[in-house]
Design a protein around this motif. Structure first.
Motif, mmCIF file in Angstrom:
data_model
loop_
_atom_site.group_PDB
_atom_site.id
_atom_site.type_symbol
_atom_site.label_atom_id
_atom_site.label_comp_id
_atom_site.label_asym_id
_atom_site.label_seq_id
_atom_site.Cartn_x
_atom_site.Cartn_y
_atom_site.Cartn_z
ATOM 1 N N ASP A 505 -8.333 -15.687 5.930
ATOM 2 C CA ASP A 505 -7.387 -16.191 6.933
ATOM 3 C C ASP A 505 -5.951 -15.981 6.454
ATOM 4 O O ASP A 505 -5.077 -15.580 7.217
ATOM 5 C CB ASP A 505 -7.635 -17.674 7.200
ATOM 6 C CG ASP A 505 -6.551 -18.252 8.096
ATOM 7 O OD1 ASP A 505 -6.515 -17.879 9.278
ATOM 8 O OD2 ASP A 505 -5.721 -19.041 7.603
ATOM 9 N N THR A 506 -5.728 -16.264 5.184
ATOM 10 C CA THR A 506 -4.395 -16.072 4.620
ATOM 11 C C THR A 506 -3.973 -14.611 4.728
ATOM 12 O O THR A 506 -2.857 -14.294 5.164
ATOM 13 C CB THR A 506 -4.411 -16.493 3.134
ATOM 14 O OG1 THR A 506 -4.788 -17.861 3.070
ATOM 15 C CG2 THR A 506 -3.051 -16.313 2.499
ATOM 16 N N LEU A 507 -4.877 -13.717 4.347
ATOM 17 C CA LEU A 507 -4.533 -12.292 4.367
ATOM 18 C C LEU A 507 -4.233 -11.813 5.782
ATOM 19 O O LEU A 507 -3.219 -11.161 6.030
ATOM 20 C CB LEU A 507 -5.687 -11.480 3.759
ATOM 21 C CG LEU A 507 -5.807 -11.613 2.235
ATOM 22 C CD1 LEU A 507 -7.166 -11.134 1.751
ATOM 23 C CD2 LEU A 507 -4.696 -10.835 1.540
ATOM 24 N N VAL A 508 -5.098 -12.166 6.720
ATOM 25 C CA VAL A 508 -4.878 -11.727 8.101
ATOM 26 C C VAL A 508 -3.555 -12.288 8.624
ATOM 27 O O VAL A 508 -2.755 -11.579 9.228
ATOM 28 C CB VAL A 508 -6.045 -12.172 9.009
ATOM 29 C CG1 VAL A 508 -5.694 -11.933 10.475
ATOM 30 C CG2 VAL A 508 -7.318 -11.427 8.635
ATOM 31 N N LYS A 516 3.783 -8.558 3.806
ATOM 32 C CA LYS A 516 2.859 -7.996 2.824
ATOM 33 C C LYS A 516 3.524 -7.917 1.448
ATOM 34 O O LYS A 516 4.742 -7.877 1.366
ATOM 35 C CB LYS A 516 2.447 -6.589 3.272
ATOM 36 C CG LYS A 516 1.659 -6.608 4.563
ATOM 37 C CD LYS A 516 1.403 -5.201 5.054
ATOM 38 C CE LYS A 516 2.193 -4.911 6.303
ATOM 39 N NZ LYS A 516 1.986 -3.592 6.843
ATOM 40 N N PRO A 517 2.725 -7.851 0.407
ATOM 41 C CA PRO A 517 3.336 -7.695 -0.917
ATOM 42 C C PRO A 517 4.029 -6.348 -1.037
ATOM 43 O O PRO A 517 3.508 -5.342 -0.530
ATOM 44 C CB PRO A 517 2.155 -7.757 -1.889
ATOM 45 C CG PRO A 517 0.939 -7.971 -1.088
ATOM 46 C CD PRO A 517 1.265 -7.891 0.352
ATOM 47 N N THR A 518 5.185 -6.357 -1.670
ATOM 48 C CA THR A 518 5.874 -5.092 -1.905
ATOM 49 C C THR A 518 6.311 -5.066 -3.361
ATOM 50 O O THR A 518 6.905 -6.013 -3.834
ATOM 51 C CB THR A 518 7.131 -4.954 -1.032
ATOM 52 O OG1 THR A 518 7.897 -6.135 -1.201
ATOM 53 C CG2 THR A 518 6.800 -4.759 0.425
ATOM 54 N N PRO A 523 5.108 -13.147 -2.921
ATOM 55 C CA PRO A 523 5.348 -14.589 -2.984
ATOM 56 C C PRO A 523 4.158 -15.424 -2.503
ATOM 57 O O PRO A 523 4.019 -16.569 -2.899
ATOM 58 C CB PRO A 523 6.562 -14.794 -2.076
ATOM 59 C CG PRO A 523 6.614 -13.588 -1.203
ATOM 60 C CD PRO A 523 6.025 -12.475 -2.007
ATOM 61 N N TYR A 524 3.327 -14.857 -1.657
ATOM 62 C CA TYR A 524 2.206 -15.653 -1.150
ATOM 63 C C TYR A 524 0.917 -15.342 -1.892
ATOM 64 O O TYR A 524 -0.172 -15.686 -1.437
ATOM 65 C CB TYR A 524 2.047 -15.430 0.347
ATOM 66 C CG TYR A 524 3.304 -15.765 1.116
ATOM 67 C CD1 TYR A 524 3.703 -17.096 1.247
ATOM 68 C CD2 TYR A 524 4.112 -14.779 1.651
ATOM 69 C CE1 TYR A 524 4.872 -17.418 1.908
ATOM 70 C CE2 TYR A 524 5.284 -15.093 2.320
ATOM 71 C CZ TYR A 524 5.657 -16.414 2.447
ATOM 72 O OH TYR A 524 6.813 -16.740 3.105
ATOM 73 N N ALA A 525 1.044 -14.643 -3.029
ATOM 74 C CA ALA A 525 -0.117 -14.333 -3.877
ATOM 75 C C ALA A 525 -1.228 -13.665 -3.082
ATOM 76 O O ALA A 525 -2.392 -14.024 -3.186
ATOM 77 C CB ALA A 525 -0.627 -15.602 -4.577
ATOM 78 N N LEU A 526 -0.851 -12.688 -2.245
ATOM 79 C CA LEU A 526 -1.843 -12.027 -1.403
ATOM 80 C C LEU A 526 -2.719 -11.075 -2.218
ATOM 81 O O LEU A 526 -3.885 -10.884 -1.899
ATOM 82 C CB LEU A 526 -1.146 -11.290 -0.259
ATOM 83 C CG LEU A 526 -0.303 -12.194 0.636
ATOM 84 C CD1 LEU A 526 0.404 -11.396 1.712
ATOM 85 C CD2 LEU A 526 -1.180 -13.272 1.285
ATOM 86 N N LEU A 615 -3.315 -2.955 12.020
ATOM 87 C CA LEU A 615 -3.544 -4.041 11.072
ATOM 88 C C LEU A 615 -4.891 -3.877 10.380
ATOM 89 O O LEU A 615 -5.017 -4.046 9.172
ATOM 90 C CB LEU A 615 -3.475 -5.384 11.797
ATOM 91 C CG LEU A 615 -3.169 -6.595 10.912
ATOM 92 C CD1 LEU A 615 -2.609 -7.726 11.741
ATOM 93 C CD2 LEU A 615 -4.382 -7.087 10.156
ATOM 94 N N ARG A 616 -5.902 -3.511 11.176
ATOM 95 C CA ARG A 616 -7.222 -3.316 10.585
ATOM 96 C C ARG A 616 -7.183 -2.271 9.485
ATOM 97 O O ARG A 616 -7.683 -2.476 8.391
ATOM 98 C CB ARG A 616 -8.200 -2.838 11.650
ATOM 99 C CG ARG A 616 -8.733 -3.937 12.514
ATOM 100 C CD ARG A 616 -9.713 -3.327 13.492
ATOM 101 N NE ARG A 616 -10.235 -4.345 14.379
ATOM 102 C CZ ARG A 616 -11.070 -4.071 15.371
ATOM 103 N NH1 ARG A 616 -11.441 -2.819 15.601
ATOM 104 N NH2 ARG A 616 -11.517 -5.037 16.130
ATOM 105 N N SER A 617 -6.585 -1.123 9.798
ATOM 106 C CA SER A 617 -6.680 -0.058 8.815
ATOM 107 C C SER A 617 -5.750 -0.357 7.643
ATOM 108 O O SER A 617 -6.050 -0.039 6.497
ATOM 109 C CB SER A 617 -6.391 1.294 9.458
ATOM 110 O OG SER A 617 -5.025 1.381 9.740
ATOM 111 N N ASP A 618 -4.640 -1.005 7.928
ATOM 112 C CA ASP A 618 -3.719 -1.361 6.861
ATOM 113 C C ASP A 618 -4.340 -2.364 5.901
ATOM 114 O O ASP A 618 -4.250 -2.244 4.682
ATOM 115 C CB ASP A 618 -2.465 -1.961 7.509
ATOM 116 C CG ASP A 618 -1.265 -1.810 6.612
ATOM 117 O OD1 ASP A 618 -1.227 -0.825 5.868
ATOM 118 O OD2 ASP A 618 -0.385 -2.682 6.666
ATOM 119 N N LEU A 619 -4.982 -3.361 6.472
ATOM 120 C CA LEU A 619 -5.614 -4.380 5.632
ATOM 121 C C LEU A 619 -6.772 -3.766 4.852
ATOM 122 O O LEU A 619 -6.979 -4.067 3.674
ATOM 123 C CB LEU A 619 -6.098 -5.540 6.512
ATOM 124 C CG LEU A 619 -6.614 -6.785 5.790
ATOM 125 C CD1 LEU A 619 -5.564 -7.329 4.830
ATOM 126 C CD2 LEU A 619 -6.996 -7.876 6.784
#
Lengths: 834, 338
Positions: A505-508, A516-518, A523-526, A615-619
């Motif tokens: 849920d957090t990731l989505v 997203k992390p860069t 910062p959100y520890a993804l 979003l699907r393919s990116d995730l």
């Protein structure tokens, strides 16, 4: 050879910054020296609360002389060119330049020889060090005193008081490296311990600096201070038949708070042991920086937990309570503190003072612990204590993230996801939903408000007291796991379901709002969340199609963000809450979205589906990246992972259209391939999006491929494949058509035997491999490929591909292309190195 | 994600001196002999205050009296907030009664009060020996450095409502925080030039420590014994009970909301009326309204009528006022305007 000693003496440096500061000090000074041609034999840097010190041994007394030749214009070049050359080389006239022949024999050139005599090392140091001090990379620095009116005044972590800097050869009186920094003159004096030996000390070099400090009650080396604390703490604990609960982070912090560590023991009232051990430890550690101690016998048995296989029914509250107290029994009512002085009364007053503070702290903790078990005045009707906290969490609309709604909304999403995942991981759905419902409730407890680090664990303690099922209790604690690469992975299916739901849920959510992390920013520890998902799946051997499982969540998250962006607020979200989401697939959600939000959202007809796909393919590729990192850490070959990941063809997932939900995760792809009725234009892949989201299968394939490539058959097939693929690719290029040879090979009675044999082998291997892959039997898929080896070798021995007859050439290239495709059933061998 | 998980309902203006887990004494070791009990820092609360007053007077501070308004901390006194700004040197010390409506416990918690005293010292520019001066002041009230473990533990200070931050420490005595020590870097959103050093002593906590008392209400206020002994409880317990009722149950929230708005408007109006271009003529009255708004906000917060999201906007509103006051202050004589 001479040595450098540098000490920067200031007011108390925060403990957490000391290590980095001493590393930086070393790196900056040695780096600047080497840059100026000064190499050294050895170096060490140290930090205490009041000083940073650097020792560099074996420096030369001066820089080497340098000689540089600078090529100028041709002899007889225009005057302007000559003048420019003289100026840039710093010459007065051409007499000072040499004349050299061009090696290519094209005349003669002027060459200037620039010789620089090396400066003394002391001179260089006097230039390097003040600059280093002025630009020192403290994470937070400050100005102070009268000088702070100037904008260029020195910044330091806390006011800098003195600088000691000497340079010289052993046995000789070293010289002071003279410089000024913001009014502070370098010298050869320092001071001892703030309270026990505050006087000035004259220092010559590192050899006498360390013992002089030691005599003045300062242990310079933080590693030694840690050792002293650790050994004294262990000894003192042992003397009382107890064991130190070791804590490296606390040890490092405490060693950064003292120059002269003295370990002392104190105690608190045994009645406080009724508080959960973790809370006692958190209280004593976080606020007082003291160590807790354990009774050795029970210390051996890790956190006594009720066995998970028995008592499936709700354990009686009484039992839960006794489990808690058994757990707490291991903690002793003694603690260790580290003082910075040897007190004149042997530390009695210090111990007494610390005991009083700890008593007050524990009184508060006990009060919080009890308060959390009692009814909340305004929410008593909401049920059991933790249910009341959850009701409060919802009622207060505590925000999880500005763009992702409240904690209450988040819990709803986690519940929905946990419900969906539970059957796939063998968890009881009811328990998973219950655990998800209560998993964030402890955020509203007093104890967690005070000590955020015990979140989850406190939730568990409180639900144990209110008599929830053992699996629910475990899941509430474990849904945060794993917190990092070293953390334990939960194995209880209910915990797994909630832990996955929470992280996914957090990731989505953060993907949907494009947070997203860069680079180094996460910062959100993804990344940690994704690694957590990967470890939960792989280490528990779970078959789970991640992106497939998230299809609702992704679609809904995108629509929600879109609806807010389009000015509809969270109207859509409210609607979603009112509907049982299990029944709807993306296409239906899109329809509802359009209907609800009316014609204004027309734009969404194109935008929303595109965003969902992206979003699907990116995730998915984020998961692939994290999986690569994870597998690489496990020693897997990077190229093999790429080879497997580039082939995702057997798993297809429709963007839209109903998927037979019965299959849940695995196996669903078959119905989705055939049953999908894609809305035209919505899918870039014509109805099916390539996915490769079953992590366990990816790993199985990487492993099978790795094993295969270690065999003779594998190595040799790889060679044959590459040869075939190179030929096909080269010819495709000539034809300027990447699908020039995609046609089927036509049987040719006149073909050489080797060609016929290969054609037969390709055809059967292709079928076998495809069948084995869809049966997920990757070893057998490799076996099928291995049968190609001999015919391929023979083919290249006997047959010329580029035959004079264009028809034969075309057919043979088609055969090789068929070979390539057969191999690609298993993995993209072109990505494999070697 | 850790930070996201935390539900932070903490009180906004972070304690200059947390009242949350205070206190605790040793007793024995720090008796002073030469002074009568009523003036002895280890025997009487008032003796502790007077000793600090004398000590800092000797260091050249002007000894001010408390500001006559409700404030959450000594920092709010214009002698700190405003005087910390601008180039002019300034040395002052004073006791400041501080009100934290949310910390009221109906007189039942031995360590927590909604009204307590801070001792505030401000020295601009910060002198090079400020740490030594601070340690000497502890010695003056009877803390023996050979016996007690004094530590400077990192504590960066920030006041969202004042738009201020600084670096420094909490000062520990045997594990108990007895003071805060801050080098102001910014106040009212304005860089401090020069930097001022600020010391804040938690007086009740220190007194409990030197008197060896477990409960704040048992502190000996006047140092006398028997019938003549007056305790902290004699002076303040009833007040704690009454104000707790007021703060949590009866303060009229409609009125408070209105007063917040009024104070905000009046602050802005006074700032506008006093602004004469290069100079400003009415900063102090405007700043009083800023203080008033801040305290009204604290009361509303204690009454639990400000939601989490609203809270941030209230903090920002107060900060805007304090920033505007700080900027205006720089246009006055004391603020260093030419």
């Amino acid at each position: 050879m001479p040595d450098l000693l540098l000490e920067l003496f200031c007011e108390e440096i925060p403990a957490r910054m000391q290590q980095q500061a001493s590393d930086d000090l070393k790196k900056l000074v040695t780096g600047a020296l080497v840059e100026r041609g000064l190499v050294y034999e050895g170096t060490a840097a140290f930090a205490t609360p009041r000083r940073l010190a650097l020792h560099i041994a074996g420096l030369p007394a001066r820089q080497p002389d340098t000689r540089e030749e600078k090529k100028g214009p041709r002899v007889g070049a225009p005057e302007a060119a000559v003048a420019g050359f003289l100026k840039s080389a710093g010459l007065a006239s051409l007499d000072q330049a040499k004349v050299e022949k061009d090696p290519k024999g094209k005349g003669e050139f002027y060459v200037a020889v620039i010789e620089k005599a090396g400066r003394t090392t002391a001179e260089v140091l006097a230039e390097i060090i003040p600059h280093m001090i002025r630009t020192f990379p403290w994470p937070k620095s400050m100005r102070w005193g009268a000088a702070s009116t100037r904008s260029d005044s020195l910044r330091w972590v806390r006011p800098l008081h003195s600088i000691l800097c000497t340079f010289g050869i052993e046995g000789e009186e070293p010289e002071i490296v003279r410089f000024y920094v913001d009014g502070i003159a370098s010298g050869n004096m320092t001071r001892g311990h703030r309270f026990m030996s505050p006087g000035e000390i004259r220092v010559r070099r590192f050899d006498d600096y360390v013992p002089a400090l030691e005599k003045a009650r300062v242990v310079l080396d933080p590693a030694r201070r840690r050792d002293i604390i650790l050994h004294d703490a262990r000894d003192l604990a042992m003397a009382y038949g107890l064991e130190l609960v070791e804590d490296d982070a606390l040890l490092a912090e405490v060693a950064g708070l003292v120059e002269w560590p003295v370990v002392l023991m104190g105690d608190f009232d045994e009645a406080f042991l009724a508080i959960p051990a973790e809370v006692i430890r958190a209280t004593i550690r976080a606020n007082q920086k003291c160590f807790v101690l354990c009774r050795p016998a029970s210390f051996e048995t890790p956190a006594a937990q009720a066995p998970q296989d028995e008592g499936r029914g709700s354990p009686h509250a009484e039992e839960a309570r006794s489990a808690v107290s058994k757990h707490e029994g291991s903690l002793s009512n003694k603690f260790l503190l580290v003082s910075n002085i040897e007190a004149s009364d042997g530390g009695k007053a210090i111990v007494a003072g610390n005991q009083r503070v700890i008593r007050a702290r524990l009184s508060d903790a006990l009060y919080f612990w009890k308060t959390d078990q009692a009814d909340l005045p305004d929410f008593a009707s909401a049920g059991k204590p933790l249910e009341q906290r959850m009701a409060k969490l919802r009622a207060l609309n505590i925000v999880f993230h500005e763009k992702l709604g409240t904690q209450g909304e988040r819990v709803e999403r986690i519940k929905a996801l946990a419900k969906e995942i539970a059957p796939l991981v063998g968890a009881n759905v009811e328990h998973a939903v219950r655990a998800a419902e209560l998993c964030k409730a402890d955020l509203m407890t007093e104890v967690v408000g005070e000590f955020p680090e015990v979140q989850g664990l406190m939730g568990r303690r409180y639900v144990e007291l209110q008599g929830e099922h053992a699996d629910v209790c475990a899941a509430i604690e474990e849904h945060y796991k794993p917190q990092g690469p070293g953390d334990r992975i939960p194995t209880n299916p209910v915990s797994i379901a909630v832990a996955l739901a929470d992280k996914l849920d957090t990731l989505v959510g953060f993907w949907a709002i494009d947070e997203k992390p860069t680079g180094s920013k996460d910062p959100y520890a993804l990344r940690r969340a994704a690694l957590g998902v990967i470890r939960l799946v792989l280490e528990n051997g779970l078959r789970l199609r991640i992106i497939y499982q998230l299809r609702h969540e992704i679609s809904l998250a995108v629509m929600r963000v879109h609806s807010i962006e389009s000015g509809f607020g969270d109207k859509f979200f409210k609607l979603r809450q009112a509907i049982n989401i299990d029944k709807y697939e993306t296409e239906e959600w899109l329809r509802i979205y359009r209907n609800e939000l009316g014609s204004d959202s027309r734009k969404s007809e194109a935008e929303v589906p595109a965003r969902i796909v992206a979003l699907r393919s990116d995730l998915l590729s984020f998961f692939h990246d994290r999986l690569k990192v994870y597998l690489r850490d496990q020693g897997a070959r990077h190229d093999l992972i790429d080879a497997v990941l580039s082939m995702g063809a057997e798993n297809t997932l429709p963007l839209v259209g109903r998927v037979d939900a019965e299959g849940g995760g695995v196996g669903v792809e078959k119905s989705s391939m055939t049953g999908a009725t894609p809305t035209p234009g919505l899918s870039p892949h014509g109805g099916g999006e390539r996915t490769n989201d079953d992590l366990l299968m990816i790993v199985a394939r990487v492993n099978a491929l790795g094993k295969f490539l270690e065999t003779e058959d594998g190595k040799s097939l790889l060679v044959g494949y590459k040869r075939a693929a190179n030929i096909v690719r080269a010819e495709e290029k000539k034809e300027k058509d990447a699908s020039a040879f995609s046609g089927a090979y036509e049987a040719d009675a006149s073909a050489p035997d080797a060609e016929k044999a290969l054609a037969a082998a390709v055809s059967s291997a292709s079928q076998e491999a495809a069948a084995a892959v869809s049966a997920e039997n990757y070893e057998s898929a490799m076996q099928s490929l291995s049968k190609l080896r001999a015919p391929v070798d023979k083919f290249f021995e006997d047959v010329t591909v580029n035959d004079a007859d264009p028809q034969k050439r075309l057919n043979r290239l088609r055969l090789l292309n068929g070979l390539r495709n057969a191999v690609h059933n298993v993995a993209d061998f072109s990505k494999i190195s070697g | 994600m850790q930070s996201e998980e935390k539900v932070n309902l903490a009180f906004i203006a972070r304690a200059r001196y947390p009242t949350r887990h205070p206190v605790l004494p040793t007793g024995n070791s720090m008796t002073q002999t030469s002074r009568p009990p009523s003036l002895d820092p280890s025997r009487s609360f008032q003796g502790l205050i007077m000793t600090l007053q004398q000590f800092w007077a000797q260091q050249g501070c002007v000894i001010l009296q408390p500001y006559d308004m409700e404030v959450g901390a000594g920092t709010f006194h214009p002698a700190t907030t405003l005087r910390a700004l601008g180039p002019k040197p300034w040395k002052a010390a004073y006791v400041q009664p501080s009100r934290r409506p949310k910390d009221g416990r109906y007189g039942e918690n031995p360590n927590r009060l909604q009204h307590y005293y801070q001792y505030q010292v401000i020295l601009k520019p910060s002198p090079p020996d400020l740490q030594d001066l601070y340690l000497k002041s502890l010695a003056a009230i009877g803390v023996d450095m050979a016996l007690h473990d004094i530590r400077f533990v990192e504590d960066d200070w920030e006041s969202p409502t004042l738009g201020a931050w600084g670096l420094g420490w909490e000062c520990w005595c045997d594990g108990m925080e007895v003071s805060q020590f801050t080098y102001f870097q910014q106040v009212a959103g304005i860089e401090c030039a020069p930097v001022a050093g600020e010391l804040t002593y938690g007086l009740e906590r220190l007194a409990m420590y030197v008197q060896g008392v477990e409960n704040v209400y048992d502190l000996n206020f006047n140092g006398l014994d028997g019938d003549e002994r007056i305790t902290y409880g004699d002076v303040f317990k009833q007040a704690e009970q009454e104000y707790s009722r007021h703060n949590f149950e009866h303060a009229d929230t409609t009125l408070l909301f209105q007063q917040f708005k009024d104070a905000e408007q009046e602050c802005q109006a006074l700032l506008a009326k006093g602004d004469k271009g290069e100079r400003h003529e009415m900063v102090l009255p405007a700043y009083d309204q800023c203080i008033k708004a801040s305290h009204r906000f604290n009361l509303l917060d204690a009454r639990g009528v400000i939601s989490v999201t609203e809270r941030q906007s209230y903090i920002l509103r107060v900060r805007e006022l304090s920033k505007a006051c700080g900027e205006a202050w720089l246009k006055t004589d004391a603020g260093g305007a030419a």
